[in-house]
Design a protein around this motif. Structure first.
Motif, short mmCIF file in Angstrom:
data_model
loop_
_atom_site.label_atom_id
_atom_site.label_comp_id
_atom_site.label_asym_id
_atom_site.label_seq_id
_atom_site.Cartn_x
_atom_site.Cartn_y
_atom_site.Cartn_z
N ASN A 175 -6.71 -7.23 -1.33
CA ASN A 175 -7.67 -7.79 -0.38
C ASN A 175 -9.04 -7.12 -0.50
O ASN A 175 -9.13 -5.94 -0.79
CB ASN A 175 -7.16 -7.61 1.05
N ASN A 176 -10.08 -7.88 -0.21
CA ASN A 176 -11.47 -7.40 -0.09
C ASN A 176 -12.04 -6.78 -1.36
O ASN A 176 -12.98 -5.98 -1.28
CB ASN A 176 -11.60 -6.42 1.07
N VAL A 177 -11.53 -7.13 -2.53
CA VAL A 177 -12.07 -6.59 -3.78
C VAL A 177 -13.50 -7.08 -3.95
O VAL A 177 -13.79 -8.26 -3.76
CB VAL A 177 -11.21 -7.02 -4.98
N GLY A 178 -14.41 -6.18 -4.29
CA GLY A 178 -15.81 -6.51 -4.49
C GLY A 178 -16.62 -6.57 -3.21
O GLY A 178 -17.83 -6.70 -3.24
N ASN A 179 -15.96 -6.48 -2.07
CA ASN A 179 -16.66 -6.54 -0.79
C ASN A 179 -16.60 -5.21 -0.04
O ASN A 179 -17.62 -4.69 0.37
CB ASN A 179 -16.10 -7.65 0.09
N ASN A 180 -15.41 -4.66 0.12
CA ASN A 180 -15.22 -3.43 0.89
C ASN A 180 -14.70 -2.33 0.00
O ASN A 180 -13.92 -2.57 -0.93
CB ASN A 180 -14.25 -3.64 2.04
N GLY A 181 -15.09 -1.10 0.32
CA GLY A 181 -14.59 0.06 -0.40
C GLY A 181 -13.76 0.93 0.53
O GLY A 181 -14.13 1.14 1.70
N TYR A 182 -12.66 1.43 0.03
CA TYR A 182 -11.75 2.26 0.82
C TYR A 182 -11.38 3.49 0.00
O TYR A 182 -11.47 3.49 -1.22
CB TYR A 182 -10.46 1.51 1.16
N GLY A 183 -10.91 4.50 0.66
CA GLY A 183 -10.39 5.69 0.00
C GLY A 183 -9.69 6.54 1.05
O GLY A 183 -9.84 6.30 2.25
N TRP A 184 -8.91 7.48 0.61
CA TRP A 184 -8.19 8.33 1.55
C TRP A 184 -8.87 9.68 1.69
O TRP A 184 -9.32 10.26 0.72
CB TRP A 184 -6.75 8.57 1.09
N SER A 185 -8.89 10.19 2.91
CA SER A 185 -9.29 11.57 3.16
C SER A 185 -8.05 12.44 2.95
O SER A 185 -6.93 11.95 3.03
CB SER A 185 -9.78 11.71 4.59
N ARG A 186 -8.25 13.71 2.73
CA ARG A 186 -7.07 14.59 2.64
C ARG A 186 -6.54 14.94 4.03
O ARG A 186 -5.52 15.59 4.16
CB ARG A 186 -7.40 15.84 1.87
#
Length: 77
Positions: free
Chosen positions: A26-37
């Motif tokens: 989902n949301n490829v090219g629109n939203n960016g996500y990542g995890w914090s430690r």
């Protein structure tokens, strides 16, 4: 604290995420996500989130969500 994102072409890719229950991307090219430690609870973790109009460095979601891992270096590029 202001939040600044370095303007490099590959620094923050708007990669979207994988939703494990059905494998949808989902949301490829629109939203960016990542995890914090940093975990928020036993089932949630913080995830820096951004889209074309804003940044939320302290968003959080269920840990089973398929967000990408990002290695961020606070020094100079």
């Amino acid at each position: 604290g202001a939040t600044t994102i370095v303007q490099l072409p590959l620094a923050f890719v708007r990669s979207g995420y994988v939703y494990p229950p059905n494998g949808a991307v989902n949301n490829v090219g629109n939203n960016g996500y990542g995890w914090s430690r940093t975990s928020r609870t036993s089932t949630n973790a913080y995830n820096p989130y951004f889209n074309p109009t804003g940044v939320d460095p302290s968003d959080y979601y269920y840990r089973y969500r398929g967000f990408p891992l990002r290695c961020l270096y606070p020094g100079s590029v």
